[in-house]
Design a protein around this motif. Structure first.
Motif, mmCIF file in Angstrom:
data_model
loop_
_atom_site.group_PDB
_atom_site.id
_atom_site.type_symbol
_atom_site.label_atom_id
_atom_site.label_comp_id
_atom_site.label_asym_id
_atom_site.label_seq_id
_atom_site.Cartn_x
_atom_site.Cartn_y
_atom_site.Cartn_z
ATOM 1 N N HIS A 1 -5.963 -111.448 -13.053
ATOM 2 C CA HIS A 1 -6.853 -110.333 -12.716
ATOM 3 C C HIS A 1 -7.207 -109.573 -13.984
ATOM 4 C CE1 HIS A 1 -8.756 -107.301 -10.232
ATOM 5 N NE2 HIS A 1 -8.127 -106.362 -10.934
ATOM 6 N N MET A 2 -8.508 -109.299 -14.146
ATOM 7 C CA MET A 2 -9.023 -108.555 -15.294
ATOM 8 C C MET A 2 -9.878 -107.405 -14.761
ATOM 9 S SD MET A 2 -10.262 -111.954 -17.408
ATOM 10 C CE MET A 2 -10.396 -111.189 -19.029
ATOM 11 N N GLU A 3 -9.658 -106.205 -15.303
ATOM 12 C CA GLU A 3 -10.437 -105.050 -14.852
ATOM 13 C C GLU A 3 -10.554 -104.053 -15.994
ATOM 14 O OE1 GLU A 3 -10.696 -101.823 -11.158
ATOM 15 O OE2 GLU A 3 -9.050 -103.273 -11.277
ATOM 16 N N GLY A 4 -11.756 -103.531 -16.182
ATOM 17 C CA GLY A 4 -11.991 -102.582 -17.265
ATOM 18 C C GLY A 4 -12.322 -103.282 -18.562
ATOM 19 N N ASN A 5 -13.114 -102.609 -19.421
ATOM 20 C CA ASN A 5 -13.544 -103.192 -20.689
ATOM 21 C C ASN A 5 -12.787 -102.584 -21.847
ATOM 22 O OD1 ASN A 5 -16.143 -105.039 -20.364
ATOM 23 N ND2 ASN A 5 -16.263 -103.416 -18.817
ATOM 24 N N ARG A 6 -12.744 -103.344 -22.929
ATOM 25 C CA ARG A 6 -12.028 -102.920 -24.127
ATOM 26 C C ARG A 6 -12.806 -103.376 -25.349
ATOM 27 N NH1 ARG A 6 -6.084 -102.088 -25.376
ATOM 28 N NH2 ARG A 6 -5.962 -101.852 -23.113
ATOM 29 N N ASP A 7 -12.776 -102.548 -26.373
ATOM 30 C CA ASP A 7 -13.345 -102.893 -27.675
ATOM 31 C C ASP A 7 -12.265 -102.622 -28.707
ATOM 32 O OD1 ASP A 7 -14.884 -103.548 -29.801
ATOM 33 O OD2 ASP A 7 -16.301 -101.879 -29.617
ATOM 34 N N GLY A 8 -11.787 -103.664 -29.369
ATOM 35 C CA GLY A 8 -10.607 -103.533 -30.200
ATOM 36 C C GLY A 8 -9.425 -103.217 -29.305
ATOM 37 N N THR A 9 -8.714 -102.136 -29.604
ATOM 38 C CA THR A 9 -7.597 -101.708 -28.757
ATOM 39 C C THR A 9 -7.976 -100.525 -27.877
ATOM 40 O OG1 THR A 9 -6.760 -100.287 -30.546
ATOM 41 C CG2 THR A 9 -5.887 -102.551 -30.415
#
Length: 442
Positions: free
Chosen positions: A171-179
Motif C-alpha cells: 500500500h502506497m499513500e501520499g507523495n514525497r519529494d526527497g525525504t
C-alpha cells in the motif's frame, strides 16, 4: 528427494538420540558380525540379496563398508518393498502400525524418528529438509529458511523439489519529494493531476529443483494487480487499474561454501519480458489511455538478476544476508528501460520451538530513473509519467514468523514497514508491505 545410504543415517540418528555408550556398543556389535553378515549377503540364504549392493552407500564417512553391509543385511529381514507399496510414505506412526504385531523387529526400522521417508524397492530416500545433522546447517527447523519476503535464500539437496506460493500486498499513500512529504495540493501546483494512493497485489508461484547438491534451479511466475487513485486540479477523482502476468524469471543458485553451520551461494538469473507494457484504462483526459510507468505490469526488457546469499545457524536461531541486483539489458520496444535496482537484506531469526520461529529483517533498496522515454506519455500531465521522477531509495524493517511441519510444509508471514524514504518526486511513498507464503518440499 535425496538418496541416502541406509547405514549412514541410522548411525547418525542413533548418535543424536542415544548415550555415547549405546552408540559404541552398537558399532562394536556391528563390527563383530560384519564378516559373517557380509558373507551372508552373497549367499542365497538372504532374500533379495541381489539388490543389497544398490541399497547401501559404501562411501559414507560414518561407517566402514562392512558395517554398512551388516546393517543392510539386518534391514533386509523386513520386506520394506511390500511395505512401501502398501503404505506409501513412512513415518513414526506408520511404523508403529507396521510393527504392532512384531515388536521385536521394531529396532530394524532405519529411520524410526524421522518422518517422510520412502523406499523405492532399491534405495531408501529421505529429504534433506527432514534431517538435522549435528554441526551442519539444516533446513529441518522453522528458521531454516529466510523470512518469506526474501527470494532465492536457500539451496536444496540433489533430487529435491520445492513448490511455493506467495501473496504480497503493498500500500502506497501520499507523495514525497526527497525525504519531505507533499500534500496533494502541493503536487497539483506543479501538475494538473496527482496520484493520491496505490495498491498492488502480487501472486507469486515458485518452483525449485536441485539436480546436484551444489546447484538449485528456481522458477518464479508472478501475477500482478494494481489500482491507483487520482485527483485533478478541478477536484475530479478517478481510478485506473491494470492486472496480468508479470515478468517470469529463471535463476540458478550455486552453493560455494558449506561448513560449521554456515552456507554461501551465488544467485544468477534472467527475467523475461512476459509482462505487458501496454496497459490502458479510461481517464478524464482520454478513453483507453496508456497508463504511466508504475501501472505497467512488466518491464519490456530482459533483466539480469545477480546476487550472493550467506546463511548461518546456531542451536537457538539463525541469521543471514543477501545482496541482489536487477540490471536492465537494453531498452524495450517503446524505447525505454526501467531503472536498475539493488537490494541488500540482513536478518535474524529466533527458534522458539521445533515448529515456530520469529524474525526481524532490515532491507535497503535503491533504484534508478527510467532510461529513455515512452513517447505515448505526457510527462507534464502527471508525475508518474515523468521518467526523471522514478528513482529513490528506502530502508525497511520486516517482522516475520514461520510455522514449520516436518512433513516439509512451511508457512511464513512478514510485515515490512519503511523507516526511511528518499524519492525523486513527487512520487508516491510506501506505507507497508505484507507477504504471506506457503512452501512445500519433497
Amino acid at each position: 528427494m535425496a538418496v541416502v545410504g541406509v547405514a549412514s543415517f541410522p548411525l547418525t540418528v542413533f548418535a543424536e538420540m542415544e548415550p555415547s555408550e549405546t552408540v559404541v556398543s552398537k558399532l562394536e556389535k556391528a563390527r563383530r558380525v560384519a564378516e559373517e553378515e557380509e558373507a551372508a549377503i552373497s549367499s542365497e540364504n538372504i532374500p533379495n540379496s541381489n539388490r543389497l549392493d544398490r541399497l547401501v552407500d559404501v562411501s559414507t564417512p560414518h561407517t566402514s563398508e562392512g558395517e554398512n553391509r551388516a546393517i543392510a543385511a539386518r534391514l533386509n529381514t523386513v520386506d520394506w518393498e511390500a511395505f512401501s507399496v502398501d503404505r506409501g510414505v513412512f513415518s513414526p506412526q506408520t511404523l508403529d502400525v507396521f510393527f504392532a504385531d512384531r515388536p521385536n523387529e521394531r529396532e530394524l526400522a532405519p529411520f524410526p524418528d524421522i518422518p517422510n521417508w520412502t523406499f523405492d524397492g532399491h534405495q531408501f530416500h529421505i529429504a534433506h529438509d527432514d534431517v538435522s545433522v549435528p554441526g551442519q546447517w539444516s533446513a529441518a527447523r522453522p528458521d531454516g529458511h529466510a523470512p518469506i519476503g526474501v527470494m532465492g535464500d536457500h539451496t536444496h539437496g540433489a533430487g529435491e523439489f520445492m513448490f511455493s506460493y506467495r501473496f504480497m500486498d503493498m500500500h502506497m499513500e501520499g507523495n514525497r519529494d526527497g525525504t519531505d512529504s507533499l500534500s496533494n495540493d502541493e503536487v497539483l501546483e506543479q501538475f494538473p493531476v496527482t496520484p493520491t494512493q496505490m495498491g498492488m497485489q502480487m501472486h507469486m508461484l515458485g518452483a525449485m529443483y536441485a539436480p546436484t547438491d551444489e546447484l538449485t534451479l528456481m522458477l518464479m511466475v508472478p501475477y500482478v494487480s494494481m489500482e491507483m487513485d487520482h485527483r485533478t486540479r478541478s477536484g475530479v477523482r478517478f481510478t485506473t487499474n491494470s492486472d496480468g502476468l508479470g515478468d517470469i524469471s529463471l535463476s540458478t543458485l550455486y552453493k560455494i561454501w558449506d561448513s560449521d553451520r554456515q552456507r554461501l551461494h551465488l544467485n544468477f538469473g534472467l527475467s523475461f519480458p512476459t509482462g505487458s507494457i501496454d496497459e490502458r484504462d479510461n481517464t478524464p483526459a482520454a478513453d483507453d489511455a496508456v497508463l504511466p510507468y508504475p501501472m505497467q505490469i512488466g518491464s519490456g526488457t530482459y533483466d539480469l538478476l545477480p546476487g550472493i546469499t550467506y546463511l548461518g545457524q546456531s542451536e537457538q536461531g539463525s541469521w543471514g544476508a543477501q545482496v541482489r541486483g536487477r540490471v536492465r539489458l537494453g531498452r524495450n520496444e517503446e524505447d525505454y528501460a526501467l531503472g536498475d535496482r539493488l537490494e541488500a537484506n540482513s536478518w535474524l531469526a529466533r527458534k522458539w520451538t521445533d515448529w515456530f520461529s520469529t524474525s526481524v529483517r532490515v532491507t535497503f533498496r535503491t533504484w534508478g530513473n527510467v532510461r529513455g522515454e515512452d513517447s505515448r506519455l505526457n510527462p507534464m500531465l502527471i508525475p508518474t509519467a515523468d521518467p526523471d521522477r522514478r528513482a529513490g531509495s528506502r530502508f525497511d524493517v520486516g517482522l516475520g514468523l514461520n510455522l514449520y511441519d516436518r512433513r516439509g510444509f512451511r508457512l511464513g508471514v512478514e510485515l515490512e514497514l519503511p523507516i526511511y524514504q528518499s524519492l525523486d518526486g513527487p512520487q508516491l511513498e510506501t506505507d507497508w508491505t505484507m507477504t504471506v507464503g506457503l512452501q512445500a518440499s519433497f
